[in-house]
Enzyme design. Sequence first.
Site, PDB file in Angstrom:
ATOM      1  N   LYS A  48       8.644   6.802  37.679  1.00 26.65           N
ATOM      2  CA  LYS A  48       9.669   7.602  38.355  1.00 26.65           C
ATOM      3  C   LYS A  48       9.031   8.749  39.125  1.00 26.65           C
ATOM      4  O   LYS A  48       9.425   9.914  38.994  1.00 26.65           O
ATOM      5  CB  LYS A  48      10.708   8.121  37.371  1.00 26.65           C
ATOM      6  CG  LYS A  48      11.553   7.053  36.721  1.00 26.65           C
ATOM      7  CD  LYS A  48      12.635   7.690  35.872  1.00 26.65           C
ATOM      8  CE  LYS A  48      13.502   6.657  35.214  1.00 26.65           C
ATOM      9  NZ  LYS A  48      14.579   7.241  34.417  1.00 26.65           N
ATOM     10  N   HIS A  49       8.023   8.423  39.918  1.00 26.69           N
ATOM     11  CA  HIS A  49       7.356   9.420  40.747  1.00 26.69           C
ATOM     12  C   HIS A  49       6.558   8.727  41.856  1.00 26.69           C
ATOM     13  O   HIS A  49       6.407   7.513  41.853  1.00 26.69           O
ATOM     14  CB  HIS A  49       6.431  10.309  39.902  1.00 26.69           C
ATOM     15  CG  HIS A  49       5.275   9.576  39.299  1.00 26.69           C
ATOM     16  ND1 HIS A  49       5.337   9.050  38.021  1.00 26.69           N
ATOM     17  CD2 HIS A  49       4.050   9.264  39.774  1.00 26.69           C
ATOM     18  CE1 HIS A  49       4.177   8.462  37.746  1.00 26.69           C
ATOM     19  NE2 HIS A  49       3.389   8.566  38.803  1.00 26.69           N
ATOM     20  N   ALA A  50       6.076   9.538  42.779  1.00 23.18           N
ATOM     21  CA  ALA A  50       5.139   9.089  43.813  1.00 23.18           C
ATOM     22  C   ALA A  50       3.961  10.061  43.782  1.00 23.18           C
ATOM     23  O   ALA A  50       4.016  11.102  43.132  1.00 23.18           O
ATOM     24  CB  ALA A  50       5.806   9.093  45.185  1.00 23.18           C
TER      25      ALA A  50
END
Length: 131
Positions: A48-50
Amino acid sequence: MDIKLYNFKEIGDYRGVLVPIEQLKNIPFEIKRIYYMYDTKKEIVRGKHAHKTLQQILICINGQCKVLLDDGKEKSVVNLDRRNLGLYIGPNTWREMFEFSEEAVLVVLASDYYKEEDYIRDYNKFLESVN
């Protein structure tokens, strides 16, 4: 979307199978960090991130999991279900790992050390940064 699948060479005989991983040879970056996750429940979503600059290769060395990839314009789901399959994820790609099988072990090879400032953890801010 800056992703690529690598089918790493398997070398095997009566003793078993070996899969060599070599930085700047079959991995397109210098490896500065390796970590792995396991005992992840099927209903849990990881990631749930970049990342702003980090490059990674994900390899599910046991069991399987799925990876949702999103560049802000299109989304793709990759099933990591083979021990010699590596998923390259370039910068500015949102990722979510999910549907881990009970025995899944996901190894991540990273191009840099952990730096919190490289993470984009808010999906709306991610969309703003890529559009």
